[in-house]
Design a protein around this motif. Structure first.
Motif, PDB file in Angstrom:
ATOM      1  N   TYR A   5       0.825  -1.219   0.000  1.00 49.32           N
ATOM      2  CA  TYR A   5       0.000   0.000   0.000  1.00 49.32           C
ATOM      3  C   TYR A   5       0.856   1.265   0.000  1.00 49.32           C
ATOM      4  N   GLN A   6       1.857   1.268  -0.864  1.00 51.31           N
ATOM      5  CA  GLN A   6       2.842   2.351  -0.880  1.00 51.31           C
ATOM      6  C   GLN A   6       2.202   3.708  -1.120  1.00 51.31           C
ATOM      7  N   ASN A   7       1.231   3.785  -2.007  1.00 50.99           N
ATOM      8  CA  ASN A   7       0.579   5.073  -2.303  1.00 50.99           C
ATOM      9  C   ASN A   7      -0.113   5.656  -1.082  1.00 50.99           C
ATOM     10  N   GLU A   8      -0.701   4.787  -0.254  1.00 50.51           N
ATOM     11  CA  GLU A   8      -1.366   5.267   0.959  1.00 50.51           C
ATOM     12  C   GLU A   8      -0.343   5.888   1.912  1.00 50.51           C
ATOM     13  N   HIS A   9       0.826   5.274   1.999  1.00 50.17           N
ATOM     14  CA  HIS A   9       1.880   5.827   2.847  1.00 50.17           C
ATOM     15  C   HIS A   9       2.359   7.178   2.303  1.00 50.17           C
ATOM     16  N   LEU A  10       2.591   7.240   1.002  1.00 52.50           N
ATOM     17  CA  LEU A  10       3.141   8.448   0.396  1.00 52.50           C
ATOM     18  C   LEU A  10       2.193   9.629   0.497  1.00 52.50           C
ATOM     19  N   GLU A  11       0.896   9.356   0.498  1.00 55.85           N
ATOM     20  CA  GLU A  11      -0.088  10.441   0.557  1.00 55.85           C
ATOM     21  C   GLU A  11      -0.261  11.013   1.959  1.00 55.85           C
ATOM     22  N   CYS A  12       0.204  10.280   2.965  1.00 58.94           N
ATOM     23  CA  CYS A  12       0.070  10.745   4.350  1.00 58.94           C
ATOM     24  C   CYS A  12       1.062  11.863   4.628  1.00 58.94           C
ATOM     25  N   PHE A  13       0.628  12.952   5.259  1.00 60.62           N
ATOM     26  CA  PHE A  13       1.510  14.102   5.512  1.00 60.62           C
ATOM     27  C   PHE A  13       2.596  13.763   6.519  1.00 60.62           C
ATOM     28  N   GLN A  14       2.427  12.682   7.274  1.00 58.85           N
ATOM     29  CA  GLN A  14       3.435  12.296   8.256  1.00 58.85           C
ATOM     30  C   GLN A  14       4.462  11.323   7.680  1.00 58.85           C
ATOM     31  N   TYR A  15       4.365  11.019   6.392  1.00 59.02           N
ATOM     32  CA  TYR A  15       5.184   9.936   5.867  1.00 59.02           C
ATOM     33  C   TYR A  15       6.663  10.267   5.878  1.00 59.02           C
ATOM     34  N   LYS A  16       7.055  11.391   5.318  1.00 57.51           N
ATOM     35  CA  LYS A  16       8.457  11.758   5.375  1.00 57.51           C
ATOM     36  C   LYS A  16       8.596  13.266   5.202  1.00 57.51           C
ATOM     37  N   GLY A  17       9.649  13.821   5.760  1.00 53.26           N
ATOM     38  CA  GLY A  17       9.861  15.258   5.703  1.00 53.26           C
ATOM     39  C   GLY A  17      11.249  15.594   5.231  1.00 53.26           C
ATOM     40  N   ARG A  18      11.600  16.866   5.359  1.00 53.68           N
ATOM     41  CA  ARG A  18      12.893  17.350   4.887  1.00 53.68           C
ATOM     42  C   ARG A  18      14.036  16.758   5.695  1.00 53.68           C
ATOM     43  N   ASN A  19      13.860  16.685   7.010  1.00 54.90           N
ATOM     44  CA  ASN A  19      14.877  16.119   7.898  1.00 54.90           C
ATOM     45  C   ASN A  19      14.260  14.943   8.650  1.00 54.90           C
ATOM     46  N   PRO A  20      14.238  13.755   8.061  1.00 55.59           N
ATOM     47  CA  PRO A  20      13.609  12.605   8.722  1.00 55.59           C
ATOM     48  C   PRO A  20      14.281  12.282  10.047  1.00 55.59           C
ATOM     49  N   MET A  21      13.525  11.722  10.963  1.00 53.21           N
ATOM     50  CA  MET A  21      14.063  11.411  12.284  1.00 53.21           C
ATOM     51  C   MET A  21      15.186  10.384  12.204  1.00 53.21           C
ATOM     52  N   ILE A  22      15.083   9.461  11.251  1.00 55.62           N
ATOM     53  CA  ILE A  22      16.132   8.461  11.043  1.00 55.62           C
ATOM     54  C   ILE A  22      16.501   8.479   9.566  1.00 55.62           C
ATOM     55  N   GLU A  23      17.784   8.587   9.279  1.00 54.38           N
ATOM     56  CA  GLU A  23      18.218   8.726   7.888  1.00 54.38           C
ATOM     57  C   GLU A  23      19.469   7.901   7.630  1.00 54.38           C
ATOM     58  N   ARG A  24      19.464   7.174   6.527  1.00 56.97           N
ATOM     59  CA  ARG A  24      20.664   6.450   6.093  1.00 56.97           C
ATOM     60  C   ARG A  24      21.452   7.356   5.155  1.00 56.97           C
ATOM     61  N   ILE A  25      22.766   7.457   5.388  1.00 49.25           N
ATOM     62  CA  ILE A  25      23.641   8.304   4.579  1.00 49.25           C
ATOM     63  C   ILE A  25      24.772   7.441   4.028  1.00 49.25           C
ATOM     64  N   ASP A  26      24.885   7.384   2.716  1.00 43.68           N
ATOM     65  CA  ASP A  26      25.961   6.637   2.056  1.00 43.68           C
ATOM     66  C   ASP A  26      27.005   7.618   1.538  1.00 43.68           C
ATOM     67  N   ARG A  27      28.275   7.344   1.818  1.00 42.97           N
ATOM     68  CA  ARG A  27      29.350   8.204   1.337  1.00 42.97           C
ATOM     69  C   ARG A  27      30.503   7.358   0.797  1.00 42.97           C
ATOM     70  N   VAL A  28      30.993   7.749  -0.370  1.00 42.26           N
ATOM     71  CA  VAL A  28      32.149   7.066  -0.944  1.00 42.26           C
ATOM     72  C   VAL A  28      33.413   7.613  -0.289  1.00 42.26           C
ATOM     73  N   LYS A  29      34.511   6.893  -0.439  1.00 43.54           N
ATOM     74  CA  LYS A  29      35.776   7.287   0.152  1.00 43.54           C
ATOM     75  C   LYS A  29      36.160   8.705  -0.255  1.00 43.54           C
ATOM     76  N   ASP A  30      36.625   9.481   0.699  1.00 43.27           N
ATOM     77  CA  ASP A  30      37.090  10.862   0.542  1.00 43.27           C
ATOM     78  C   ASP A  30      35.963  11.888   0.450  1.00 43.27           C
ATOM     79  N   ALA A  31      34.720  11.451   0.479  1.00 41.41           N
ATOM     80  CA  ALA A  31      33.597  12.397   0.410  1.00 41.41           C
ATOM     81  C   ALA A  31      33.400  13.073   1.765  1.00 41.41           C
TER      82      ALA A  31
END
Length: 290
Positions: A5-31
């Motif tokens: 039910y991905q569309n139902e999640h995406l339509e909810c205003f609480q689904y995600k924001g500019r600064n999510p409470m939990i965020e995965r960050i990927d960085r390559v070497k030297d970045a």
């Protein structure tokens, strides 16, 4: 797994924001990467290795399986020493471990030799299991604010359950006080004001009332604390950015580069050029890009 039910999640205003409470960050070497926010943060290194520059601390290595805490409005910057994956938690300003044990209660475990700038801990077996599951939820696209808030509370409970009070005190020392809400508001505004009176006004205190409460909460006079924080932030700007000294002087309210030089000599024992030269030389020896 595929999120149902991905569309139902995406339509909810609480689904995600500019600064999510939990965020995965990927960085390559030297970045390089910086994290700016007005809230408390816990940073977990899931894989790889990073170099952390944190106020007066420069290029502190944090590797896979380790984590550290960053208080609000901190000057924080990292460089990936290897391809790395970071899991970042943004915590509410009034967080507690559980209803039975509050954040302020850690003050009872104050250690005389605690590091006031930076402490890293190793993730326990149970914490690693929690982090692995949380990472999978994010990869599946499960980013509802309500769900992430519950996961953040779960993290704090796990820290309470599997780490000693002395370890937690050392980890959270940069933001710890007997009045967390008061101190968080101070952290939120302290780098944008030009005087102690202005900060007192923003906090809705008379100057004398603010100074008394500040001393009671932080244990040092407000003027001294602001001066030390300003020095730490300037040291970070000199050592971890490519800004010119004139730009830094202007941003921090110095009327001339001469006064800026005097400030650096008085607080660091060196001119801005000497501070930056020392850091560049040290970093080149470690083969770390600043």
């Amino acid at each position: 797994m595929k999120l149902l039910y991905q569309n139902e999640h995406l339509e909810c205003f609480q689904y995600k924001g500019r600064n999510p409470m939990i965020e995965r960050i990927d960085r390559v070497k030297d970045a390089d990467f910086q994290i700016f926010n007005d809230v408390n943060k816990i940073v977990f290194v899931l894989s790889g290795k990073i170099a952390v520059s944190f106020e007066k601390l420069v290029n502190k290595e944090v590797k896979k399986g380790e984590f550290f805490f960053v208080p609000p409005k901190s000057q924080y910057r990292s460089t990936a020493l290897e391809d790395s994956v970071i899991l970042l938690f943004r915590l509410n300003t009034s967080f507690n471990f559980c209803d039975h044990f509050s954040f302020e209660m850690l003050l009872k475990n104050e250690a005389e030799e605690a590091d006031e700038v930076f402490t890293k801990l190793k993730a326990s077996r149970m914490l690693n299991a929690y982090l692995s599951a949380t990472e999978m939820f994010l990869q599946d696209g499960l980013k509802c604010f309500y769900f992430l808030e519950l996961k953040s509370k779960e993290l704090l409970f796990l820290l309470r359950a599997y780490y000693t009070k002395e370890e937690l005190y050392a980890l959270f020392t940069p933001a710890l006080s007997s009045d967390v809400q008061f101190s968080n508001k101070v952290f939120k505004h302290c780098d944008t004001v030009t005087s102690l009176k202005e900060l007192a006004d923003i906090m809705n205190y008379s100057l004398s009332g603010f100074e008394k409460r500040f001393k009671r909460v932080f244990g040092v006079p407000a003027y001294q604390w602001l001066k030390t924080r300003k020095a730490r932030n300037i040291y970070h700007e000199i050592s971890c950015t490519k800004k010119t000294f004139a730009e830094i002087a202007f941003e921090y309210g110095f009327s001339s580069t001469s006064y800026f030089n005097d400030f650096c000599k008085a607080n660091f024992g060196k001119t801005p050029g000497e501070v930056r030269g020392q850091i560049v030389s040290f970093s080149n020896n470690l083969k770390v890009h600043i």
